[in-house]
Design an enzyme around this catalytic site. Structure first.
Site, PDB file in Angstrom:
ATOM      1  N   GLY A   1     121.073  44.067  -4.284  1.00  0.00           N
ATOM      2  CA  GLY A   1     122.278  43.855  -5.078  1.00  0.00           C
ATOM      3  C   GLY A   1     123.245  42.954  -4.333  1.00  0.00           C
ATOM      4  N   GLU A   2     124.541  43.143  -4.584  1.00  0.00           N
ATOM      5  CA  GLU A   2     125.625  42.374  -3.947  1.00  0.00           C
ATOM      6  C   GLU A   2     125.684  40.918  -4.404  1.00  0.00           C
ATOM      7  OE1 GLU A   2     125.510  42.536   0.317  1.00  0.00           O
ATOM      8  OE2 GLU A   2     125.255  44.714   0.384  1.00  0.00           O
TER       9      GLU A   2
END
Length: 372
Positions: A313-314
């Site tokens: 993610g991120e």
């Protein structure tokens, strides 16, 4: 169109055609750069200009939020990690910071629903502390869903008005693959067991709890599956609603977006329902290891650039793909054409061969027929 989102104008088809024509004139065999060519054409169509311009202000926005369902054993990490990672982003120590530096992008973090107090630099759009546990209660109230959608819309406007010419949505929130899977499985009519992944790395017992939570949340989600706003309110959370608003508004503002993993793509499924046609402005950066991500990409008809077994993610997968998109822009914009470089084309070679054949074959026009 739903809940105030305006119509989406598709990328410019005439400019895309001009880009395709330019590709045919560049010093390479036709199609030799494969998907780089179609990517470059897409960027040209999004920008409305050919050749396209290199991205000058690629911007990552990480939407941070906690989820009540995480308190029920569906994640390998405690919810406190979300606030700790927000601080890490601000300090420049996370994967998204490192990858943004390599890709030529900058990072912004926004606290939408972190279950803690966060730095004043990131909490201007905060809707609440943690969304509800969706397997047993609604994620948000009526007022909160409207606030979250408005926050995402405002963030997109802030970034585009500030000069962003490419956007990436990232996510941070312990337990957020659970609502992501609920959204995707509901909208693609998939049984939970076929859609649930390991998220941050839960063990077998945690996976069983996660499947049960997603099953229960889907029971609550199905009656509102046709209403994107209600679906976000009941079965997602403030961060998902903000991401959906952000993605819809970026398309309305004619700004290309690289999608990241399963969480962002789940929000994108709903954003497409909020603003029909928005997906024409999105590129799938990668395919994560989460089974639900493949389901969502297939539903959106998006072909990911990378498949590297990533699941962080991120915005990390989208950022890893960004240099490829930059390469596509550079080749279309900066390569010489055959005419500019004085390089023969396949057509010119064919013409030369025809002339050579003509020069060595005697002209028999008007000569007597010796076969008589």
């Amino acid at each position: 169109m739903t809940d105030g989102f305006g119509p989406v104008t598709p990328p410019d088809a005439a400019i895309r055609a001009a880009a395709e024509q330019r590709q045919a004139q560049l010093t390479k065999p036709g199609g030799a750069l494969g998907r780089l060519e179609t990517l470059g054409n897409w960027v040209s169509a999004c920008q409305g200009v050919c050749p396209p311009k290199q991205f000058e202000r690629a911007r990552v926005v990480v939407f941070a939020g906690d989820h009540g369902v995480a308190r029920h054993g569906v994640s390998a990490y405690p919810s406190e990690v979300t606030a700790q990672m927000v601080a890490n982003f601000l300090g420049g120590g996370a994967a998204v910071n490192t990858l943004a530096g390599v890709a030529g992008a900058t990072v912004r973090v926004v606290d939408i629903s972190v279950d803690a107090d966060t730095d004043a630099r990131v909490d201007a759009h905060k809707v609440r502390r943690s969304s509800g546990a969706i397997d047993r209660e609604d994620a948000l109230s009526d007022e909160e869903i409207q606030a979250a959608l408005a926050a995402g819309t405002a963030i997109a406007d802030e970034e585009i008005d500030g000069g962003a010419d490419l956007l990436i949505a990232g996510d941070m929130g312990i337990g957020n693959t659970t609502p992501a899977t609920v959204l995707i499985a509901t909208l693609t009519d998939t049984e939970p067991i076929a859609a649930v992944g390991r998220g941050t790395g839960v063990d077998d017992a945690g996976w069983v709890r996660k499947v049960a939570a997603i099953r229960d949340a889907m029971r609550r989600a199905r009656p509102v599956a046709k209403d994107p706003v209600e679906l976000l309110r009941v079965a997602a959370g403030a961060d998902f609603a903000a991401m959906a608003g952000f993605l819809a508004q970026a398309a309305i503002r004619r700004t290309p977006v690289i999608l990241d993993g399963v969480v962002v793509t789940a929000a994108a499924l709903v954003a497409e329902d909020l603003a029909a046609g928005a997906s024409a402005w999105w590129l799938a950066g990668h395919r994560s290891t989460e089974p639900a991500h493949t389901l969502a990409l297939r539903h959106l008809r998006l072909d990911p650039l990378l498949d590297l077994d990533m699941r962080l993610g991120e915005g990390s997968g989208a950022l890893t793909a960004l240099p490829i998109l930059r390469a596509a822009v550079a080749t279309l914009a900066e390569m010489a054409t055959f005419a500019d470089a004085g390089v023969s084309t396949a057509d010119s070679a064919t013409e030369a061969e025809a002339e050579a054949v003509t020069s060595i074959v005697p002209d028999t026009t008007g000569q007597p027929d010796l076969r008589k």
